[in-house]
Write an enzyme that holds these catalytic residues in place. Structure first.
Site, PDB file in Angstrom:
ATOM      1  N   CYS A  39     -30.974  47.593 -42.116  1.00  0.00           N
ATOM      2  CA  CYS A  39     -31.073  48.218 -40.772  1.00  0.00           C
ATOM      3  C   CYS A  39     -32.383  48.992 -40.763  1.00  0.00           C
ATOM      4  O   CYS A  39     -32.411  50.201 -40.987  1.00  0.00           O
ATOM      5  CB  CYS A  39     -29.907  49.174 -40.554  1.00  0.00           C
ATOM      6  SG  CYS A  39     -28.304  48.440 -40.873  1.00  0.00           S
TER       7      CYS A  39
ATOM      8  N   ALA B 283     -35.322  49.214 -38.573  1.00  0.00           N
ATOM      9  CA  ALA B 283     -36.218  49.711 -37.519  1.00  0.00           C
ATOM     10  C   ALA B 283     -36.040  51.216 -37.307  1.00  0.00           C
ATOM     11  O   ALA B 283     -34.921  51.696 -37.386  1.00  0.00           O
ATOM     12  CB  ALA B 283     -35.928  48.971 -36.216  1.00  0.00           C
TER      13      ALA B 283
ATOM     14  N   GLY C 289     -39.268  53.580 -41.044  1.00  0.00           N
ATOM     15  CA  GLY C 289     -39.604  54.788 -41.821  1.00  0.00           C
ATOM     16  C   GLY C 289     -39.296  54.617 -43.295  1.00  0.00           C
ATOM     17  O   GLY C 289     -40.120  54.960 -44.154  1.00  0.00           O
ATOM     18  N   LYS C 290     -38.115  54.082 -43.579  1.00  0.00           N
ATOM     19  CA  LYS C 290     -37.745  53.945 -44.985  1.00  0.00           C
ATOM     20  C   LYS C 290     -38.396  52.690 -45.583  1.00  0.00           C
ATOM     21  O   LYS C 290     -38.816  52.712 -46.736  1.00  0.00           O
ATOM     22  CB  LYS C 290     -36.220  53.907 -45.125  1.00  0.00           C
ATOM     23  CG  LYS C 290     -35.575  55.226 -44.693  1.00  0.00           C
ATOM     24  CD  LYS C 290     -34.103  55.278 -44.953  1.00  0.00           C
ATOM     25  CE  LYS C 290     -33.506  56.589 -44.448  1.00  0.00           C
ATOM     26  NZ  LYS C 290     -33.477  56.731 -42.991  1.00  0.00           N
TER      27      LYS C 290
ATOM     28  N   ASP D  62     -33.537  43.867 -38.751  1.00  0.00           N
ATOM     29  CA  ASP D  62     -32.858  44.652 -37.716  1.00  0.00           C
ATOM     30  C   ASP D  62     -32.375  43.690 -36.640  1.00  0.00           C
ATOM     31  O   ASP D  62     -32.935  42.602 -36.476  1.00  0.00           O
ATOM     32  CB  ASP D  62     -33.805  45.695 -37.104  1.00  0.00           C
ATOM     33  CG  ASP D  62     -33.047  46.882 -36.513  1.00  0.00           C
ATOM     34  OD1 ASP D  62     -32.968  47.931 -37.179  1.00  0.00           O
ATOM     35  OD2 ASP D  62     -32.517  46.743 -35.389  1.00  0.00           O
TER      36      ASP D  62
ATOM     37  N   CYS E 257     -27.223  59.434 -41.178  1.00  0.00           N
ATOM     38  CA  CYS E 257     -27.597  60.826 -40.887  1.00  0.00           C
ATOM     39  C   CYS E 257     -26.433  61.484 -40.155  1.00  0.00           C
ATOM     40  O   CYS E 257     -26.623  62.286 -39.261  1.00  0.00           O
ATOM     41  CB  CYS E 257     -28.905  60.915 -40.110  1.00  0.00           C
ATOM     42  SG  CYS E 257     -28.913  59.995 -38.588  1.00  0.00           S
TER      43      CYS E 257
HETATM   44  N1  SAM Z   1     -33.910  52.683 -41.556  1.00  0.00           N
HETATM   45  C1  SAM Z   1     -34.574  53.021 -40.308  1.00  0.00           C
HETATM   46  C2  SAM Z   1     -35.758  53.907 -40.617  1.00  0.00           C
HETATM   47  O1  SAM Z   1     -35.795  54.553 -41.652  1.00  0.00           O
HETATM   48  O2  SAM Z   1     -36.698  53.934 -39.805  1.00  0.00           O
HETATM   49  C3  SAM Z   1     -33.613  53.679 -39.313  1.00  0.00           C
HETATM   50  C4  SAM Z   1     -32.418  52.804 -39.042  1.00  0.00           C
HETATM   51  S1  SAM Z   1     -31.387  53.388 -37.744  1.00  0.00           S
HETATM   52  C5  SAM Z   1     -30.508  54.624 -38.537  1.00  0.00           C
HETATM   53  C6  SAM Z   1     -30.207  52.115 -37.614  1.00  0.00           C
HETATM   54  C7  SAM Z   1     -30.748  50.772 -37.194  1.00  0.00           C
HETATM   55  O3  SAM Z   1     -29.679  49.837 -37.337  1.00  0.00           O
HETATM   56  C8  SAM Z   1     -31.205  50.620 -35.753  1.00  0.00           C
HETATM   57  O4  SAM Z   1     -32.552  50.239 -35.732  1.00  0.00           O
HETATM   58  C9  SAM Z   1     -30.338  49.515 -35.160  1.00  0.00           C
HETATM   59  O5  SAM Z   1     -31.061  48.655 -34.308  1.00  0.00           O
HETATM   60  C10 SAM Z   1     -29.895  48.798 -36.407  1.00  0.00           C
HETATM   61  N2  SAM Z   1     -28.632  48.037 -36.315  1.00  0.00           N
HETATM   62  C11 SAM Z   1     -27.549  48.236 -35.538  1.00  0.00           C
HETATM   63  N3  SAM Z   1     -26.604  47.313 -35.803  1.00  0.00           N
HETATM   64  C12 SAM Z   1     -27.096  46.508 -36.770  1.00  0.00           C
HETATM   65  C13 SAM Z   1     -26.616  45.366 -37.457  1.00  0.00           C
HETATM   66  N4  SAM Z   1     -25.413  44.874 -37.203  1.00  0.00           N
HETATM   67  N5  SAM Z   1     -27.403  44.788 -38.375  1.00  0.00           N
HETATM   68  C14 SAM Z   1     -28.636  45.299 -38.651  1.00  0.00           C
HETATM   69  N6  SAM Z   1     -29.147  46.374 -38.022  1.00  0.00           N
HETATM   70  C15 SAM Z   1     -28.394  46.971 -37.106  1.00  0.00           C
END
Ligand code: SAM
Length: 422
Positions: free
Chosen positions: A254, A256, A259-260, A278, A375
């Site tokens: 996941c 987008a 950042g990580k 993502d 988070c």
């Molecule tokens: N890791 C990212 C960073 O550090 O920038 C932040 C991730 S954010 C907490 C959660 C992400 O999960 C979102 O971008 C969302 O689009 C994605 N997401 C939601 N459902 C998902 C799925 N079933 N599979 C993969 N990604 C998913």
């Protein structure tokens, strides 16, 4: 006022509406700061402001726009020092007239002047409200306060509520692919950015800078050259636990906006592969943009179809599941979140989170590391997801689990569990 009305009508996220308004570029920097302060303050303190309005209007229902006008004025009178009282009252009455509330402008004027006359007593009442009714005194939903009270007790919850009501610091992470802490420090000095390097046990080596004041970040050469990424230090714990090594093949499930994933590339010195997956196509684009700016060339933004094509030929050395969550650990950064978050949403997210960890587990090499992070501060989304995963999938052991909580760690909330596949 227009922003707050659009927000109240459900026309979009507050931060997006504010960004759209400010990007029109019509405001001087000081005015931009004030618009942000007023907008965020009114939304953050909504239920305390409404308590005050009800108290001064004998609980008579008010038209939505009038209520917003009163909130705006009372926020300035009771929470802000920078606007003189007479200016706040005068501007609000004028705004009411401009908006077609000529006949109510006398009423608004009377309510506000009455509040000013009674200011010391009302300020004392607002303090007492924090004792009598935590959720109204600190402007949070009652159900959320009650769930936190059961878990942590009053003192810690008051500290958390205070944290959520404080404007957050901006932190940046030094991008070691393009710079060093020393180079960024020199560049920030040239650009007029005031900062303090901050070390955390999980983010050592001076890579986190807390910014005390800065020009718009996107306008800086250091930003365009990819010398840093704006990121709270709490988000670095998951990457630290993942412990990526140069040459490995890593999945960030996941990912987008990246950042990580870009921090993973930094620790891998761009050697190896980071599959940054993502489900949101628009957000995949953000990963690519960030990777280009930061020079994270080993990261590949990857759609679900592309990931499906990669597996099962590819098995990953390490997988990060930074799951979508209620975000209850970052309420101070997401000003309107406290009013959107719902108990049913926590339940729904828990199912999504469990599905994601199951999906990740199947793509991990034997001996590989799986890190699950959120988070959120809620056990349902954190340790309970991990416990249910371990109870349903054999062959995994829990290496560690850690929570960052604002009142313990003075950072945003985060949960990180590290699992190993036998
Ligand atoms: N890791 C990212 C960073 O550090 O920038 C932040 C991730 S954010 C907490 C959660 C992400 O999960 C979102 O971008 C969302 O689009 C994605 N997401 C939601 N459902 C998902 C799925 N079933 N599979 C993969 N990604 C998913």
């Amino acid at each position: 006022m227009r922003l707050l009305r659009q927000h109240a009508d459900g026309s979009g996220l507050l931060e997006d509406l504010l960004d759209a308004e400010l990007s029109k570029g019509a405001l001087a920097p000081a005015d931009r700061g004030l618009v942000q302060e007023l907008t965020f303050g009114v939304v953050r303190w909504r239920s305390t402001l409404d308590w005050l309005i009800a108290r001064k209007t004998d609980e008579r229902p008010q038209k939505p726009s009038l209520k917003i006008l009163l909130r705006l004025a009372l926020y300035q009178l009771f929470w802000l020092d920078r606007i003189p009282d007479h200016a706040a009252v005068h501007e609000t009455v004028q705004l009411a007239r401009d908006l077609g509330f000529e006949s109510q402008s006398g009423f608004i004027n009377a309510v506000l002047r009455n509040c000013l006359r009674e200011r010391p007593a009302l300020e004392q009442e607002l303090e007492n409200l924090k004792q009598r009714s935590l959720h109204l005194g600190y402007s949070h939903p009652e159900w959320l306060c009650n769930r936190w009270l059961e878990r942590w007790g009053r003192e810690k919850v008051c500290s958390l509520l205070d944290w959520n009501n404080t404007a957050p610091s901006v932190f940046v992470r030094v991008n070691a692919l393009k710079s060093t802490p020393e180079n960024l420090a020199q560049q920030f000095d040239r650009e007029g950015v005031l900062f303090t390097p901050r070390d955390f046990d999980w983010a050592p080596g001076g890579i986190a800078f807390e910014l005390r004041s800065h020009p718009p970040l996107a306008s800086l050469p250091s930003f365009r050259e990819g010398m840093f990424y704006v990121q709270d230090p709490s988000t670095l714990l998951a990457v630290r636990e993942l412990n990526p090594q140069p040459g490995e093949t890593i999945l960030d499930l996941c990912a987008a906006p990246g950042g990580k994933a870009t921090m993973i590339a930094q620790l891998m010195e761009n050697r190896g592969t980071v599959i940054a997956h993502d489900v949101e196509p628009g957000r995949l684009k953000l990963i690519s943009e960030n990777c280009t700016r930061l020079g994270a060339s080993c990261v590949k933004a990857t759609s679900p179809a592309e990931l499906e094509a990669l597996v099962p030929a590819t098995q990953f050395d390490r997988i990060l599941v930074d799951a979508p969550c209620s975000n209850s650990g970052v309420i101070r950064r997401r000003v309107e979140l406290r009013w959107r978050i719902q108990p049913s949403e926590i339940e729904r997210l828990r199912d999504v989170q469990l599905q994601l960890v199951w999906q990740a587990a199947a793509m991990l090499k034997p001996g590989g590391t799986l890190v699950y992070s959120t988070c959120s501060l809620e056990p349902e989304e954190n340790s309970e997801v991990v416990a249910e995963f371990l109870a349903t999938v054999p062959g995994f052991t829990r290496v560690s689990e850690r929570s960052l909580i604002p009142f313990n760690d003075a950072t945003d909330g985060a949960f990180v569990a590290t699992l190993r596949k036998e």
